[in-house]
Design a protein around this motif. Structure first.
Motif, mmCIF file in Angstrom:
data_model
loop_
_atom_site.group_PDB
_atom_site.id
_atom_site.type_symbol
_atom_site.label_atom_id
_atom_site.label_comp_id
_atom_site.label_asym_id
_atom_site.label_seq_id
_atom_site.Cartn_x
_atom_site.Cartn_y
_atom_site.Cartn_z
ATOM 1 N N LEU A 29 0.796 -1.278 -0.147
ATOM 2 C CA LEU A 29 0.106 -0.074 -0.078
ATOM 3 C C LEU A 29 0.860 1.093 0.186
ATOM 4 N N VAL A 30 2.047 1.084 0.747
ATOM 5 C CA VAL A 30 2.894 2.464 0.866
ATOM 6 C C VAL A 30 3.623 2.690 -0.720
ATOM 7 N N LEU A 31 3.987 1.424 -1.429
ATOM 8 C CA LEU A 31 4.440 1.469 -2.746
ATOM 9 C C LEU A 31 3.391 2.048 -3.753
ATOM 10 N N LEU A 32 2.147 1.560 -3.401
ATOM 11 C CA LEU A 32 1.045 1.847 -4.668
ATOM 12 C C LEU A 32 0.892 3.705 -4.270
ATOM 13 N N ALA A 33 0.784 3.885 -2.984
ATOM 14 C CA ALA A 33 0.417 5.429 -2.749
ATOM 15 C C ALA A 33 1.808 6.306 -3.498
ATOM 16 N N GLY A 34 2.679 5.818 -3.626
ATOM 17 C CA GLY A 34 3.946 6.836 -4.040
ATOM 18 C C GLY A 34 3.844 6.404 -5.443
ATOM 19 N N LEU A 66 -11.932 6.538 -1.319
ATOM 20 C CA LEU A 66 -12.842 5.869 -2.353
ATOM 21 C C LEU A 66 -12.006 4.595 -2.800
ATOM 22 N N LEU A 67 -10.748 4.913 -3.042
ATOM 23 C CA LEU A 67 -9.803 3.897 -3.732
ATOM 24 C C LEU A 67 -9.922 2.569 -2.464
ATOM 25 N N LEU A 68 -9.632 3.077 -1.605
ATOM 26 C CA LEU A 68 -9.566 1.801 -0.420
ATOM 27 C C LEU A 68 -10.686 0.961 -0.423
ATOM 28 N N LYS A 69 -11.758 1.818 -0.276
ATOM 29 C CA LYS A 69 -13.167 1.083 -0.167
ATOM 30 C C LYS A 69 -13.392 0.158 -1.302
ATOM 31 N N HIS A 70 -13.020 0.409 -2.603
ATOM 32 C CA HIS A 70 -13.112 -0.645 -3.729
ATOM 33 C C HIS A 70 -12.137 -1.517 -3.735
ATOM 34 N N TRP A 422 0.905 -7.570 -7.566
ATOM 35 C CA TRP A 422 2.143 -7.447 -8.595
ATOM 36 C C TRP A 422 3.266 -7.132 -7.953
ATOM 37 N N LEU A 423 3.050 -5.742 -6.879
ATOM 38 C CA LEU A 423 3.962 -5.290 -6.066
ATOM 39 C C LEU A 423 4.516 -6.477 -4.889
ATOM 40 N N ARG A 424 3.481 -6.937 -4.625
ATOM 41 C CA ARG A 424 3.722 -8.130 -3.524
ATOM 42 C C ARG A 424 4.686 -9.139 -3.945
ATOM 43 N N GLU A 425 4.391 -9.611 -5.225
ATOM 44 C CA GLU A 425 5.188 -10.609 -6.026
ATOM 45 C C GLU A 425 6.589 -10.387 -6.048
#
Length: 448
Positions: A29-34, A66-70, A422-425
């Motif tokens: 989630l931190v990587l996605l936010a960046g 909104l993004l976290l909700k979905h 994908w980021l987790r992988e």
């Protein structure tokens, strides 16, 4: 007034803990936010605000919610509750210090959805850009697509005559109390008993008694309609407030079970349509048709939703294909070479430069096209994920605008879930060799 700009102090606080000191900065989630371009989203949303009034809530905070909700399939209340005790959620929405109280109201999410409107497509475009930047989606994956249509069910119960008549009586009584119209009689107790007995008689196949209860409900609803019209006559404000509800109630009272033409299937959601997709388990579904477009060949991160939109008025699938492909090209910025569809798109109106292949087609199908046509059915599990893990399986938002927003945001949530996976992988591929190196140094030197 335009929303406040997101700012960080970069300093410590004596009484509050900095989030970057208590969370794992390599979390997905931190990587996605960046990777999300929050400034670009802020610039797209800025024209929706005027120059006057108090400043709006920060764009990153509301869009992040909104993004976290979905992404996680939560409700509006659920995402606000989880935000309070999840530091990764707080970091994703731009907080610098850990917060113990939710700083805004839950209803702000509803106001933001209404305000965004057509701008929600920008979020879908940004999710595809993030996937491309992360390496989960490539440009060549956008040239060959699969298109399919599905049903987004609405949050209503199965419509029966007794339920609809009872709901109309309750709705008109509720509206009369709200506007101070004193009815001669509410028939609330009689209607509840008749609706309950109608269901029991229908279950027992005692249809004469069932029809008798329906006549009771219809006659009581007619009395309420006439009473309201009599007491609001000559009052323009009340006539305008009761015009649509009375029209719905009159339609529900007059319609029959097997009549042809227009029918209402819900008193509170008149936009609901009855759609039959030929399913054995669900011959009829009550909601709205939606069009989904995915990449045909599996990208490194999986299958992504390239375009999603609601299709009101239950159009024929083939008549929507041309517009859907045009919108997909506009959204992705890549020309579509080949599109693969099912047999519901026979007689489509897509123009000649695009090559459209229908399931079961034999002429002109060979080599790579034959292999790609076999992959057309890969869109079905993607629709299943949108319904099971997202909110496409049941829409709780109001009106056709809510239906359109729910389809788009469900697609955005699916794309970001694929990016997170994908980021987790990638993180696992990096950490496992490092862990083996640190814990097994003897493997580096075979002679030792």
């Amino acid at each position: 007034m335009q929303p406040k700009k997101h700012k960080t102090t970069g300093t410590n606080d004596l009484f509050r803990a900095r989030l970057d000191q208590i969370i794992n900065m390599k979390h997905e989630l931190v990587l996605l936010a960046g990777k999300i371009d929050w400034d670009w989203i802020d610039g797209e949303i800025a024209p929706l605000y005027s120059e006057n009034g108090r400043p709006g809530i920060e764009t990153r905070f509301m869009i992040g919610l909104l993004l976290l909700k979905h992404i996680y399939g939560l409700s509006d209340e659920g995402v606000c509750e989880r935000w309070v005790h999840d530091p990764y959620f707080q970091h994703f929405t731009g907080e610098e210090f850990f917060q113990h109280v939710f700083p805004h109201e839950r209803s702000d999410l509803s106001h933001w959805r209404k305000r965004l409107g057509d701008k929600l497509e920008r979020l879908l475009a940004e999710s595809l850009r993030v996937a491309h930047a992360a390496g989960a989606l490539r440009s060549q994956d956008l040239k060959r697509v699969t298109v399919d249509a599905t049903v987004q069910p609405k949050a209503i119960s199965f419509p029966t005559d007794a339920k609809l008549l009872h709901a109309s009586i309750r709705g008109l009584n509720r509206l009369a109390r709200k506007h101070g119209v004193r009815l001669r009689q509410s028939y609330a107790r009689v209607a509840k008993s008749a609706a309950m007995m109608a269901g029991r008689y229908a279950h027992a196949k005692q249809f004469n008694r069932h029809q008798r209860q329906l006549r009771i409900l219809r006659s009581r609803l007619g009395r309420i309609i006439r009473d309201i019209r009599c007491k609001t006559e000559g009052q323009p404000a009340l006539e305008e407030a009761f015009a649509r509800p009375l029209g719905r109630a009159t339609q529900i009272r007059s319609q029959q079970q097997r009549q042809r033409g227009f029918k209402l299937y819900s008193f509170h959601a008149p936009e609901v349509e009855c759609i039959g997709k030929g399913k054995a388990a669900a011959p009829y579904e009550f909601g709205l048709k939606a069009s989904i477009v995915t990449n045909n060949r599996r990208a490194p991160g999986g299958l992504f939703v390239l375009h999603a939109r609601s299709l009101p008025d239950n159009p024929y699938d083939g008549h929507t294909l041309r517009d859907v492909l045009d919108r997909t090209e506009t959204l992705t910025g890549c020309a579509i070479e080949r599109a693969y569809v099912d047999k519901g798109y026979r007689g489509h109106d897509a123009h000649n430069p695009r090559r459209v292949f229908i399931s079961g087609q034999k002429r002109g199908v060979f080599g790579a096209i034959k292999r790609e046509l076999r992959r057309r059915s890969a869109i079905e599990p993607i629709i299943g994920h949108l319904k099971a893990e997202g909110h496409l399986g049941r829409c709780y938002l109001k009106g056709r605008a809510g239906d359109a927003a729910n389809v788009l945001l469900s697609a955005v949530g699916h794309n970001l879930r694929r990016v997170l996976a994908w980021l987790r992988e990638l993180l696992c591929l990096f950490l496992v060799p490092l862990w083996r190196t640190l814990n097994c140094p003897a493997q580096l030197n075979p002679a030792s």
